[in-house]
Design a protein around this motif. Structure first.
Motif, PDB file in Angstrom:
ATOM      1  N   ASN A 123       0.830  -1.200   0.000  1.00 34.05           N
ATOM      2  CA  ASN A 123       0.000   0.000   0.000  1.00 34.05           C
ATOM      3  C   ASN A 123       0.868   1.255   0.000  1.00 34.05           C
ATOM      4  N   LYS A 220      -7.096  -0.040  -1.149  1.00 32.54           N
ATOM      5  CA  LYS A 220      -6.359  -1.175  -1.688  1.00 32.54           C
ATOM      6  C   LYS A 220      -5.175  -0.657  -2.501  1.00 32.54           C
ATOM      7  N   ALA A 221      -4.062  -1.360  -2.375  1.00 34.89           N
ATOM      8  CA  ALA A 221      -2.858  -0.945  -3.115  1.00 34.89           C
ATOM      9  C   ALA A 221      -3.081  -1.088  -4.608  1.00 34.89           C
TER      10      ALA A 221
END
Length: 221
Positions: A123, A220-221
């Protein structure tokens, strides 16, 4: 070098980046008290030499950047703002370059596996500009350690440099202003009420950075 030795070496590097500035700032503060006119008597060449040295002082974690900003405000007032920002920006690049040479792969892998932080680290890498900005804004993240960790994580240089410089500006301005208000270091130490508004501002920046990091961590990454 074995994995365990690399982890130990990289961990000691981070500890050095955190502990050494505290010790050196005491020496710089003592010297400034004992020699109040030393720095104001610099000619143009000596000033250039001083600020070149300042890059290494901050970049090699020889003095906390917040303390150095207070020192700059005390000695030169607002006229020291521009060279301080330039020195700070170059010092961040120096710290980043040193940490990139160190790599930090072993330590990052340990954090990923041991603390199950792979998603969090991904992230940070994916939203690196925002993370660097908030880390610099927060008063609890030391300058040199942030340099090292962001370099270890492979944060792109441009995002590290721009985000870090912008994030550090509020802290730097507050610290420099505090230095300009101190008739002497002794007066500042004897009248801690001068720092109260700065404490409030620091808490505000901490609150903003914590909320911002919480929001980023949820993405969310």
């Amino acid at each position: 070098m074995s994995q365990n030795r690399r982890i130990l070496f990289e961990t000691l590097y981070l500890l050095w980046m955190g502990a050494l500035p505290v010790l050196s700032s005491l020496l710089l503060g003592y010297f400034a008290l004992a020699n109040p006119d030393f720095f104001t008597s610099f000619n143009a060449l000596e000033s250039v030499i001083f600020w070149v040295i300042a890059v290494f002082i901050m970049g090699l974690a020889l003095c906390p950047t917040t303390f150095f900003a207070m020192f700059t405000g005390y000695v030169w007032g607002w006229s020291g703002l521009l060279p301080l920002i330039v020195a700070y920006a170059i010092a961040s690049l120096l710290g980043y370059a040193m940490a990139r040479k160190m790599k930090g792969d072993a330590l990052i892998e340990l954090i990923r596996v041991k603390f199950k932080a792979a998603d969090f680290l991904d992230n940070v890498q994916a939203q690196s500009f925002a993370w660097v900005f908030l880390a610099r804004l927060s008063p609890i993240f030391p300058f040199a350690i942030t340099n090292a960790l962001m370099a270890f994580l492979g944060v792109p240089l441009r995002q590290f440099f721009v985000g870090g410089t912008l994030g550090m500006l509020p802290r730097t301005l507050i610290a420099l202003w505090t230095g300009t208000q101190a008739a002497s270091w002794a007066n500042l130490l004897n009248h801690p009420e001068m720092l109260r508004w700065q404490d409030v501002a620091s808490l505000a920046m901490l609150f903003i950075s914590v909320i911002g990091m919480f929001v980023l961590a949820k993405r969310k990454a």
